[in-house]
Design an enzyme around this catalytic site. Structure first.
Site, mmCIF file in Angstrom:
data_model
loop_
_atom_site.group_PDB
_atom_site.id
_atom_site.type_symbol
_atom_site.label_atom_id
_atom_site.label_comp_id
_atom_site.label_asym_id
_atom_site.label_seq_id
_atom_site.Cartn_x
_atom_site.Cartn_y
_atom_site.Cartn_z
ATOM 1 C CG ASP A 212 -2.015 1.006 1.150
ATOM 2 O OD1 ASP A 212 -2.324 1.459 0.023
ATOM 3 O OD2 ASP A 212 -2.581 1.372 2.191
ATOM 4 N N GLY B 285 0.055 5.330 -4.447
ATOM 5 C CA GLY B 285 -0.592 6.576 -4.859
ATOM 6 C C GLY B 285 -0.076 7.760 -4.054
ATOM 7 C CB SER C 167 -8.383 -5.668 -3.251
ATOM 8 O OG SER C 167 -8.975 -4.413 -3.519
ATOM 9 C CD GLU D 269 -13.147 -5.652 -1.704
ATOM 10 O OE1 GLU D 269 -11.954 -6.006 -1.864
ATOM 11 O OE2 GLU D 269 -14.060 -6.433 -1.383
ATOM 12 C CG ASN D 270 -7.500 -2.383 -5.252
ATOM 13 O OD1 ASN D 270 -6.512 -3.100 -5.109
ATOM 14 N ND2 ASN D 270 -7.849 -1.469 -4.370
HETATM 15 C C1 FPP Z 1 -2.208 0.124 -3.204
HETATM 16 O O1 FPP Z 1 -1.630 1.412 -3.341
HETATM 17 C C2 FPP Z 1 -1.714 -0.710 -4.235
HETATM 18 C C3 FPP Z 1 -2.445 -1.193 -5.276
HETATM 19 C C4 FPP Z 1 -3.890 -0.968 -5.500
HETATM 20 C C5 FPP Z 1 -1.831 -1.971 -6.318
HETATM 21 C C6 FPP Z 1 -0.512 -2.608 -5.960
HETATM 22 C C7 FPP Z 1 0.000 -3.045 -7.221
HETATM 23 C C8 FPP Z 1 1.249 -2.985 -7.654
HETATM 24 C C9 FPP Z 1 2.422 -2.597 -6.834
HETATM 25 C C10 FPP Z 1 1.510 -3.307 -9.062
HETATM 26 C C11 FPP Z 1 0.674 -4.373 -9.718
HETATM 27 C C12 FPP Z 1 1.213 -5.709 -9.529
HETATM 28 C C13 FPP Z 1 1.825 -6.466 -10.449
HETATM 29 C C14 FPP Z 1 2.100 -7.881 -10.139
HETATM 30 C C15 FPP Z 1 2.233 -5.934 -11.742
HETATM 31 P P1 FPP Z 1 -2.580 2.628 -3.564
HETATM 32 O O2 FPP Z 1 -2.551 2.987 -4.992
HETATM 33 O O3 FPP Z 1 -3.935 2.330 -3.004
HETATM 34 O O4 FPP Z 1 -1.853 3.712 -2.730
HETATM 35 P P2 FPP Z 1 -2.563 4.866 -1.878
HETATM 36 O O5 FPP Z 1 -3.246 4.188 -0.718
HETATM 37 O O6 FPP Z 1 -1.402 5.691 -1.443
HETATM 38 O O7 FPP Z 1 -3.496 5.574 -2.790
#
Ligand code: FPP
Length: 235
Positions: free
Chosen positions: A20, A23, A65, A67-68
């Site tokens: 996490d 972003g 996820s 939910e994502n």
């Molecule tokens: C949460 O960070 C992370 C995700 C929704 C995606 C995580 C995915 C990757 C690191 C890359 C995809 C994976 C592969 C195997 C290619 P966020 O974007 O919700 O961060 P925030 O909470 O700061 O907004």
């Protein structure tokens, strides 16, 4: 017999990671969220190497996820592109390292070409036995439990905890010993709900792209210092 407290005995066999903070990492640098996800993938690739090099046998990553999937289509398209590139560029590397790739989650929610890449990746690495990398994609713990309940109901059988575990996506994968979440939040967010019943939790303030090898070491040291009792008293 008392367990020998060697470093190896204290190394988690299975580590799960909630990646996490991509972003927020990007926002702080005035970059688009997509730059954060790209930086996250880069970090993920070396973190996986670092964990297998240390002798961890199972690594599970929360890549997306269920939910994502409600995020704006533009961000989803970027995440899907990263997944496509990941499979295209990494399956053969995993095979060369003898790492088996598995994906958990609801594939019916994913674009068809990504499902094909997942199936090919799983097939190509099926006989690899040095370690196992499990990617959670379109995954939700509650959804996984509900799917398993429906399988049991359809079979008309009562289940034991063991029999139920075998109905989950993670059948044959031991429960995680350690779950690391980066990004300063202290929740599990629907990840491995059944499997994490006795998992040691570790929360890092670092945003995922800046979670370094030193931070991994700190998490592993912290894990080594924990006393796992699984609800029993210490003898
Ligand atoms: C949460 O960070 C992370 C995700 C929704 C995606 C995580 C995915 C990757 C690191 C890359 C995809 C994976 C592969 C195997 C290619 P966020 O974007 O919700 O961060 P925030 O909470 O700061 O907004």
């Amino acid at each position: 017999m008392k367990e020998k407290k060697t470093e190896e005995a204290r190394l988690p066999r299975h580590v799960a990671v909630i990646m996490d903070g991509n972003g927020r990492w990007a926002k702080k640098r005035l970059l688009p969220r997509s730059a954060g996800h790209k930086a996250g993938v880069k970090r993920m690739l070396s973190l996986v190497d670092q964990m297998f090099r240390r002798g961890i046998k199972y690594v599970t990553l929360y890549a997306l996820s269920a939910e994502n999937l409600a995020r704006p289509q533009e961000e989803l398209n970027e995440l899907f592109s990263l997944l496509r590139a990941y499979f295209a560029e990494n399956v053969q590397k995993l095979k060369a390292q003898e790492i088996r790739l598995s994906v958990i989650g609801d594939r019916s929610l994913l674009p068809a070409d990504i499902v094909q890449a997942i199936e090919a990746g799983e097939r190509d690495t099926l006989n690899c036995g040095k370690g196992r990398l499990i990617l959670a994609i379109a995954y939700g713990g509650r959804q996984e439990i509900v799917r398993a309940v429906n399988v049991a109901v359809a079979a008309g059988k009562q289940v034991t905890a063991e029999a139920f575990s075998a109905l989950l996506n993670t059948a044959e994968i031991p429960d995680p010993d350690l779950m690391i979440r980066t990004g300063r939040e202290t929740r599990i967010s629907n990840f491995l709900l059944w499997q994490a019943a006795y998992t040691e939790l570790y929360f890092s303030d670092k945003m995922f792209p800046e979670f370094s090898e030193k931070d991994l070491d700190a998490a592993l040291r912290d894990y080594a210092s924990r006393e796992r009792r699984f609800g029993r008293v210490k003898e």
